[in-house]
Design a protein around this motif. Structure first.
Motif, PDB file in Angstrom:
ATOM      1  N   THR A  37       0.834  -1.192   0.000  1.00  0.00           N
ATOM      2  CA  THR A  37       0.000   0.000   0.000  1.00  0.00           C
ATOM      3  C   THR A  37       0.873   1.248   0.000  1.00  0.00           C
ATOM      4  OG1 THR A  37      -1.647  -1.256   1.245  1.00  0.00           O
ATOM      5  CG2 THR A  37      -1.909   1.130   1.211  1.00  0.00           C
ATOM      6  N   PRO A  38       0.811   2.016  -1.090  1.00  0.00           N
ATOM      7  CA  PRO A  38       1.589   3.248  -1.165  1.00  0.00           C
ATOM      8  C   PRO A  38       0.927   4.362  -0.336  1.00  0.00           C
ATOM      9  CG  PRO A  38       0.338   2.923  -3.175  1.00  0.00           C
ATOM     10  CD  PRO A  38       0.084   1.725  -2.309  1.00  0.00           C
ATOM     11  N   PRO A  39       1.499   5.538  -0.354  1.00  0.00           N
ATOM     12  CA  PRO A  39       0.947   6.646   0.419  1.00  0.00           C
ATOM     13  C   PRO A  39      -0.297   7.244  -0.238  1.00  0.00           C
ATOM     14  CG  PRO A  39       2.896   7.378  -0.740  1.00  0.00           C
ATOM     15  CD  PRO A  39       2.778   5.902  -0.972  1.00  0.00           C
ATOM     16  N   PHE A  40      -1.429   6.615  -0.006  1.00  0.00           N
ATOM     17  CA  PHE A  40      -2.704   7.078  -0.547  1.00  0.00           C
ATOM     18  C   PHE A  40      -3.301   8.188   0.311  1.00  0.00           C
ATOM     19  CE2 PHE A  40      -3.346   2.721  -2.466  1.00  0.00           C
ATOM     20  CZ  PHE A  40      -3.512   3.139  -3.779  1.00  0.00           C
ATOM     21  N   ASP A  41      -3.955   9.113  -0.328  1.00  0.00           N
ATOM     22  CA  ASP A  41      -4.813  10.081   0.352  1.00  0.00           C
ATOM     23  C   ASP A  41      -6.150   9.377   0.570  1.00  0.00           C
ATOM     24  OD1 ASP A  41      -6.944  12.076   0.615  1.00  0.00           O
ATOM     25  OD2 ASP A  41      -5.402  13.555   0.116  1.00  0.00           O
ATOM     26  N   LEU A  42      -6.598   9.279   1.804  1.00  0.00           N
ATOM     27  CA  LEU A  42      -7.811   8.523   2.125  1.00  0.00           C
ATOM     28  C   LEU A  42      -9.083   9.186   1.609  1.00  0.00           C
ATOM     29  CD1 LEU A  42      -7.030   7.372   5.778  1.00  0.00           C
ATOM     30  CD2 LEU A  42      -6.673   6.138   3.633  1.00  0.00           C
ATOM     31  N   GLU A  43      -9.015  10.454   1.265  1.00  0.00           N
ATOM     32  CA  GLU A  43     -10.196  11.153   0.754  1.00  0.00           C
ATOM     33  C   GLU A  43     -10.294  11.110  -0.759  1.00  0.00           C
ATOM     34  OE1 GLU A  43     -10.528  15.061   2.423  1.00  0.00           O
ATOM     35  OE2 GLU A  43     -10.293  14.302   4.464  1.00  0.00           O
ATOM     36  N   THR A  44      -9.148  11.113  -1.452  1.00  0.00           N
ATOM     37  CA  THR A  44      -9.176  11.195  -2.914  1.00  0.00           C
ATOM     38  C   THR A  44      -8.743   9.910  -3.612  1.00  0.00           C
ATOM     39  OG1 THR A  44      -6.885  11.967  -3.112  1.00  0.00           O
ATOM     40  CG2 THR A  44      -8.612  13.667  -2.775  1.00  0.00           C
ATOM     41  N   GLY A  45      -8.008   9.044  -2.915  1.00  0.00           N
ATOM     42  CA  GLY A  45      -7.473   7.845  -3.538  1.00  0.00           C
ATOM     43  C   GLY A  45      -6.247   8.114  -4.393  1.00  0.00           C
ATOM     44  N   LYS A  46      -5.768   9.344  -4.403  1.00  0.00           N
ATOM     45  CA  LYS A  46      -4.559   9.716  -5.156  1.00  0.00           C
ATOM     46  C   LYS A  46      -3.338   9.527  -4.265  1.00  0.00           C
ATOM     47  CE  LYS A  46      -7.097  11.289  -8.549  1.00  0.00           C
ATOM     48  NZ  LYS A  46      -7.445  10.375  -9.602  1.00  0.00           N
ATOM     49  N   PHE A  47      -2.162   9.504  -4.871  1.00  0.00           N
ATOM     50  CA  PHE A  47      -0.930   9.380  -4.107  1.00  0.00           C
ATOM     51  C   PHE A  47      -0.577  10.709  -3.443  1.00  0.00           C
ATOM     52  CE2 PHE A  47       0.018   6.229  -7.620  1.00  0.00           C
ATOM     53  CZ  PHE A  47      -0.370   5.132  -6.871  1.00  0.00           C
ATOM     54  N   ILE A  48      -0.064  10.608  -2.222  1.00  0.00           N
ATOM     55  CA  ILE A  48       0.412  11.781  -1.504  1.00  0.00           C
ATOM     56  C   ILE A  48       1.874  11.989  -1.856  1.00  0.00           C
ATOM     57  CG2 ILE A  48       1.051  12.605   0.803  1.00  0.00           C
ATOM     58  CD1 ILE A  48      -1.581  11.584   1.797  1.00  0.00           C
ATOM     59  N   ARG A  49       2.198  13.202  -2.180  1.00  0.00           N
ATOM     60  CA  ARG A  49       3.585  13.572  -2.451  1.00  0.00           C
ATOM     61  C   ARG A  49       4.172  14.147  -1.164  1.00  0.00           C
ATOM     62  NH1 ARG A  49       3.007  11.418  -7.007  1.00  0.00           N
ATOM     63  NH2 ARG A  49       2.024  12.390  -8.783  1.00  0.00           N
ATOM     64  N   SER A 115      13.801   0.617  -7.924  1.00  0.00           N
ATOM     65  CA  SER A 115      13.009   1.626  -8.635  1.00  0.00           C
ATOM     66  C   SER A 115      11.532   1.327  -8.468  1.00  0.00           C
ATOM     67  CB  SER A 115      13.381   1.644 -10.121  1.00  0.00           C
ATOM     68  OG  SER A 115      12.996   0.427 -10.734  1.00  0.00           O
ATOM     69  N   TRP A 116      10.698   2.290  -8.827  1.00  0.00           N
ATOM     70  CA  TRP A 116       9.240   2.160  -8.753  1.00  0.00           C
ATOM     71  C   TRP A 116       8.638   2.473 -10.112  1.00  0.00           C
ATOM     72  CZ3 TRP A 116       7.257   0.189  -4.510  1.00  0.00           C
ATOM     73  CH2 TRP A 116       7.873   0.402  -3.276  1.00  0.00           C
ATOM     74  N   PRO A 117       7.511   1.879 -10.423  1.00  0.00           N
ATOM     75  CA  PRO A 117       6.832   2.237 -11.653  1.00  0.00           C
ATOM     76  C   PRO A 117       5.970   3.494 -11.484  1.00  0.00           C
ATOM     77  CG  PRO A 117       5.680   0.446 -10.582  1.00  0.00           C
ATOM     78  CD  PRO A 117       6.913   0.715  -9.766  1.00  0.00           C
ATOM     79  N   MET A 118       5.832   3.993 -10.242  1.00  0.00           N
ATOM     80  CA  MET A 118       5.010   5.174  -9.970  1.00  0.00           C
ATOM     81  C   MET A 118       5.755   6.119  -9.043  1.00  0.00           C
ATOM     82  SD  MET A 118       1.329   3.384  -9.520  1.00  0.00           S
ATOM     83  CE  MET A 118       0.867   2.085 -10.640  1.00  0.00           C
ATOM     84  N   GLU A 119       5.182   7.302  -8.810  1.00  0.00           N
ATOM     85  CA  GLU A 119       5.885   8.358  -8.083  1.00  0.00           C
ATOM     86  C   GLU A 119       5.609   8.351  -6.581  1.00  0.00           C
ATOM     87  OE1 GLU A 119       5.672  12.223  -9.862  1.00  0.00           O
ATOM     88  OE2 GLU A 119       5.436  11.340 -11.841  1.00  0.00           O
ATOM     89  N   PHE A 120       6.188   7.385  -5.892  1.00  0.00           N
ATOM     90  CA  PHE A 120       6.188   7.358  -4.439  1.00  0.00           C
ATOM     91  C   PHE A 120       7.423   6.593  -3.996  1.00  0.00           C
ATOM     92  CE2 PHE A 120       3.093   4.155  -5.963  1.00  0.00           C
ATOM     93  CZ  PHE A 120       3.691   2.991  -5.544  1.00  0.00           C
ATOM     94  N   ASP A 121       7.758   6.712  -2.691  1.00  0.00           N
ATOM     95  CA  ASP A 121       9.005   6.138  -2.190  1.00  0.00           C
ATOM     96  C   ASP A 121       8.815   5.010  -1.198  1.00  0.00           C
ATOM     97  OD1 ASP A 121      10.910   7.923  -3.522  1.00  0.00           O
ATOM     98  OD2 ASP A 121       9.993   9.486  -2.275  1.00  0.00           O
ATOM     99  N   ILE A 122       7.566   4.655  -0.899  1.00  0.00           N
ATOM    100  CA  ILE A 122       7.322   3.609   0.096  1.00  0.00           C
ATOM    101  C   ILE A 122       6.027   2.877  -0.223  1.00  0.00           C
ATOM    102  CG2 ILE A 122       6.101   5.195   1.663  1.00  0.00           C
ATOM    103  CD1 ILE A 122       7.493   3.587   3.995  1.00  0.00           C
ATOM    104  N   GLU A 123       6.034   1.609   0.155  1.00  0.00           N
ATOM    105  CA  GLU A 123       4.857   0.759   0.030  1.00  0.00           C
ATOM    106  C   GLU A 123       4.904  -0.207   1.208  1.00  0.00           C
ATOM    107  OE1 GLU A 123       3.125  -0.539  -4.077  1.00  0.00           O
ATOM    108  OE2 GLU A 123       4.413  -2.154  -3.349  1.00  0.00           O
TER     109      GLU A 123
END
Length: 130
Positions: A37-49, A115-123
């Motif tokens: 689970t990456p850093p999701f925003d619980l309200e939007t479902g988008k990734f948190i930067r 590396s990651w296929p998406m723009e986050f640093d943790i899962e």
């Protein structure tokens, strides 16, 4: 053995929106399995930067939300795997992680990834008792 796929409010749709073929949460044989689970925003479902502290906090909150959607909680987690894009994040991740698991933390593995296929640093993934 039967399995049950758990629909996680907001986040399951976020996973579908990015086109990843997985279920965030599966229940089977008295356990709950939470996918990485990456850093999701619980309200939007988008990734948190943000920095690794903000991302770790968001990822753990998302894991907590997944567990609660399956009727369990952080205190029933028996195994965690943390995947990070940089081994240098280890101490910062530990500080945030300790706030979520202050006593009797579950077994855990820390895995640096290249590396990651998406723009986050943790899962973060876990297994919990249902």
């Amino acid at each position: 053995m039967s399995k049950e796929i758990i629909e996680v409010p907001v986040l399951s749709q976020g996973v579908r929106d990015v086109g990843v073929p997985l279920s965030l949460v599966t229940k089977a044989n008295g356990f709950v399995f939470v996918s990485g689970t990456p850093p999701f925003d619980l309200e939007t479902g988008k990734f948190i930067r943000g920095d690794i502290e903000a991302q770790t906090e968001a990822s753990l909150r998302a894991v907590q939300h997944c567990l609660e959607s399956a009727g369990t909680s952080l205190d029933k987690v028996v195994m965690v795997r943390v995947y990070a894009s940089n081994a240098g994040f280890y101490q910062t991740i530990n500080r945030v992680y300790a706030r979520f698991f202050p006593e009797n933390p579950p077994s855990r593995t820390f895995v640096p990834v290249a590396s990651w296929p998406m723009e986050f640093d943790i899962e973060i993934e876990c297994v919990a008792v249902a």
